[in-house]
Design a protein around this motif. Structure first.
Motif, mmCIF file in Angstrom:
data_model
loop_
_atom_site.group_PDB
_atom_site.id
_atom_site.type_symbol
_atom_site.label_atom_id
_atom_site.label_comp_id
_atom_site.label_asym_id
_atom_site.label_seq_id
_atom_site.Cartn_x
_atom_site.Cartn_y
_atom_site.Cartn_z
ATOM 1 N N UNK A 152 13.675 -121.379 12.637
ATOM 2 C CA UNK A 152 14.075 -122.699 13.127
ATOM 3 C C UNK A 152 15.568 -122.848 12.887
ATOM 4 N N UNK A 153 16.316 -123.243 13.924
ATOM 5 C CA UNK A 153 17.767 -123.360 13.774
ATOM 6 C C UNK A 153 18.198 -124.700 13.190
ATOM 7 N N UNK A 154 17.465 -125.782 13.507
ATOM 8 C CA UNK A 154 17.785 -127.102 12.972
ATOM 9 C C UNK A 154 16.650 -128.048 13.347
ATOM 10 N N UNK A 155 16.743 -129.285 12.923
ATOM 11 C CA UNK A 155 15.562 -130.152 12.990
ATOM 12 C C UNK A 155 15.527 -131.098 14.188
ATOM 13 N N UNK A 156 16.367 -130.924 15.198
ATOM 14 C CA UNK A 156 16.262 -131.771 16.387
ATOM 15 C C UNK A 156 14.955 -131.493 17.119
ATOM 16 N N UNK A 157 14.472 -132.499 17.851
ATOM 17 C CA UNK A 157 13.121 -132.435 18.407
ATOM 18 C C UNK A 157 12.927 -131.331 19.436
ATOM 19 N N UNK A 158 14.008 -130.911 20.078
ATOM 20 C CA UNK A 158 13.863 -129.831 21.064
ATOM 21 C C UNK A 158 13.902 -128.448 20.416
ATOM 22 N N UNK A 159 13.986 -128.404 19.090
ATOM 23 C CA UNK A 159 13.973 -127.135 18.359
ATOM 24 C C UNK A 159 12.906 -127.097 17.272
ATOM 25 N N UNK A 176 22.853 -120.726 12.740
ATOM 26 C CA UNK A 176 22.560 -119.648 13.664
ATOM 27 C C UNK A 176 21.821 -118.574 12.862
ATOM 28 N N UNK A 177 21.381 -117.505 13.553
ATOM 29 C CA UNK A 177 20.563 -116.494 12.861
ATOM 30 C C UNK A 177 20.944 -115.085 13.286
ATOM 31 N N UNK A 178 20.911 -114.193 12.329
ATOM 32 C CA UNK A 178 21.037 -112.761 12.573
ATOM 33 C C UNK A 178 19.714 -112.111 12.211
ATOM 34 N N UNK A 179 19.157 -111.340 13.138
ATOM 35 C CA UNK A 179 17.931 -110.593 12.909
ATOM 36 C C UNK A 179 18.278 -109.115 13.011
ATOM 37 N N UNK A 180 18.147 -108.394 11.899
ATOM 38 C CA UNK A 180 18.575 -106.991 11.845
ATOM 39 C C UNK A 180 17.428 -106.109 11.395
ATOM 40 N N UNK A 202 21.412 -120.813 17.852
ATOM 41 C CA UNK A 202 20.942 -122.169 17.643
ATOM 42 C C UNK A 202 21.751 -123.089 18.552
ATOM 43 N N UNK A 203 21.976 -124.309 18.132
ATOM 44 C CA UNK A 203 22.871 -125.223 18.839
ATOM 45 C C UNK A 203 24.210 -125.229 18.119
ATOM 46 N N UNK A 204 25.286 -125.116 18.879
ATOM 47 C CA UNK A 204 26.592 -125.070 18.235
ATOM 48 C C UNK A 204 27.695 -125.278 19.244
ATOM 49 N N UNK A 205 28.778 -125.887 18.792
ATOM 50 C CA UNK A 205 30.009 -125.841 19.537
ATOM 51 C C UNK A 205 30.700 -124.503 19.304
ATOM 52 N N UNK A 206 31.733 -124.249 20.080
ATOM 53 C CA UNK A 206 32.500 -123.022 19.900
ATOM 54 C C UNK A 206 33.403 -123.189 18.686
ATOM 55 N N UNK A 211 23.263 -105.822 19.515
ATOM 56 C CA UNK A 211 22.697 -105.279 20.747
ATOM 57 C C UNK A 211 22.520 -106.371 21.797
ATOM 58 N N UNK A 212 22.169 -107.574 21.354
ATOM 59 C CA UNK A 212 21.950 -108.685 22.269
ATOM 60 C C UNK A 212 22.280 -109.979 21.546
ATOM 61 N N UNK A 213 22.867 -110.917 22.279
ATOM 62 C CA UNK A 213 23.074 -112.263 21.753
ATOM 63 C C UNK A 213 22.293 -113.243 22.609
ATOM 64 N N UNK A 214 21.686 -114.218 21.961
ATOM 65 C CA UNK A 214 20.949 -115.299 22.622
ATOM 66 C C UNK A 214 21.816 -116.546 22.490
ATOM 67 N N UNK A 215 22.417 -116.953 23.610
ATOM 68 C CA UNK A 215 23.493 -117.926 23.570
ATOM 69 C C UNK A 215 23.073 -119.250 24.199
#
Length: 381
Positions: A173-180, A255-259, A269-273, A288-292
């Protein structure tokens, strides 16, 4: 039929309603009265609150981004409410969004270098990595809201039922907003899966209220890692905010790193630049891949959601290989056209020579052999 017992408001409505329609409306109100408080989640207390207070991200009672941010920026002469009601944007597709059912994954003998992505819609995504399965920000409910009666409603069905998911090794889970973070989905996963929930600091209070046992809740601060099923999963920085009720920023976002042993994935997750992407790329990349995250942006909240061009810039900062966009198409959460995020992303990716895959909901992307971008969304936009 037996009389429905309810609040004074419901009784007043009941005097004006008769038959099945009235009873259905009363049942809906009863549902709201019962489940909305629970959907708001829990509050930090005890050891969880003490741990949050020790975080470098926590001060004066709330979590903070590394740089100063504002969730809303006032634009002179602009009326967001008027634009929401009377704006000319095409905020919904004009035809059904095409859905696919993911076919079976590789045989067990082929999983050492396996890396596939299955996007279910919005940010809900399955990472298939080296024979393991990690689910991101799952929401299977009809609305991203504390209520089943109001709030943003899905623009397409989930491509598979939640009971059809494969056995999972971790749920992030990236954060607690309802769409996540969705209570009904969490409870369904609690009953149908045995995987632990990895969440940013404080989010465990919500899971605890919803009945998730303590041994299945792993709370991490930025730069902290947890090993599960041969994977190293690390919570990394993001630039966003949190909150499920009136109180904001009582839990952390990440955000998350899965290795795995050979393959690596980054999820925004949700983030500004922000400059943190380059730091994450230097420490954990290349990926290898980013989910943006690409959707739900606006000039009124420029520091907490990325514009599509910024998603491409962040992907480059992260030293990403293939870019797969998420956080678009499923819920109407901003004022831009439904297809605008991916149209802009495709143009920028071509301009900057970035490898891109844009799957239909439910389509499996084999990262080493991604499908060509075919503009499928344009036929329904």
């Amino acid at each position: 039929m037996a009389r429905v017992r309810s609040t004074d408001v419901e009784r007043s409505l009941g005097r004006r309603m008769r038959g099945a329609a009235g009873l259905a409306a009363l049942a809906g109100l009863a549902w709201v009265a019962r489940d909305v408080p629970a959907a708001l989640g829990g509050r930090l207390s005890g050891a969880r609150a003490e741990r949050a207070a020790r975080s470098p991200q926590f001060r004066e009672g709330t979590f903070h981004n590394r740089a100063g941010t504002r969730t809303m920026v006032t634009e002179p002469g602009r009326n967001l409410l008027r634009e929401l009601i009377f704006g000319k944007q095409k905020r919904r597709p004009t035809a059904p969004v095409p859905l696919l059912r993911p076919t079976g994954g590789p045989e067990a003998a082929d999983t050492a270098d396996e890396l596939n992505i299955v996007w279910y819609g919005h940010a809900s995504t399955l990472i298939e990595i080296e024979g393991r399965r990690v689910l991101l920000d799952p929401i299977w409910s009809d609305r991203c809201s504390p209520s089943g009666l109001v709030g943003p409603r899905r623009l397409h069905e989930p491509p598979v039922g939640i009971d059809e998911l494969p056995p999972l090794d971790a749920i992030l889970i990236s954060h607690d907003h309802y769409d996540h973070l969705d209570m009904a989905t969490v409870r369904a996963l609690l009953a149908g899966q045995s995987a632990p929930f990895l969440v940013p600091l404080g989010v465990g209070a919500h899971l605890d209220r919803w009945g998730v046992p303590a041994e299945r809740i792993i709370e991490l601060d930025w730069s902290e890692s947890h090993h599960v099923a041969g994977l190293e999963i690390t919570a990394t920085a993001a630039q966003h905010f949190s909150g499920r009720g009136l109180r904001r920023d009582g839990t952390l976002w990440s955000s998350w790193v899965v290795a795995g042993a050979r393959r690596t994935v980054f999820y925004t997750g949700d983030s500004g630049y922000f400059e943190g992407y380059a730091e994450i790329g230097a420490e954990h990349g290349p990926f290898d891949v980013t989910l943006m995250q690409i959707g739900a942006y606006d000039s009124a909240w420029p520091t907490i959601h990325m514009f599509p061009e910024e998603a491409v810039a962040a992907h480059i900062d992260l030293r990403g290989g293939l870019l797969v966009p998420v956080h678009w198409a499923t819920f109407n959460l901003a004022l831009h056209d439904w297809s605008e995020p991916v149209d802009r992303l495709w143009a920028e990716a071509k301009a900057r020579d970035v490898r891109l895959a844009v799957p239909r909901p439910g389509e499996r992307v084999v990262v080493d052999e991604p499908p060509a971008v075919d503009g499928w969304w344009q036929a329904v936009a």
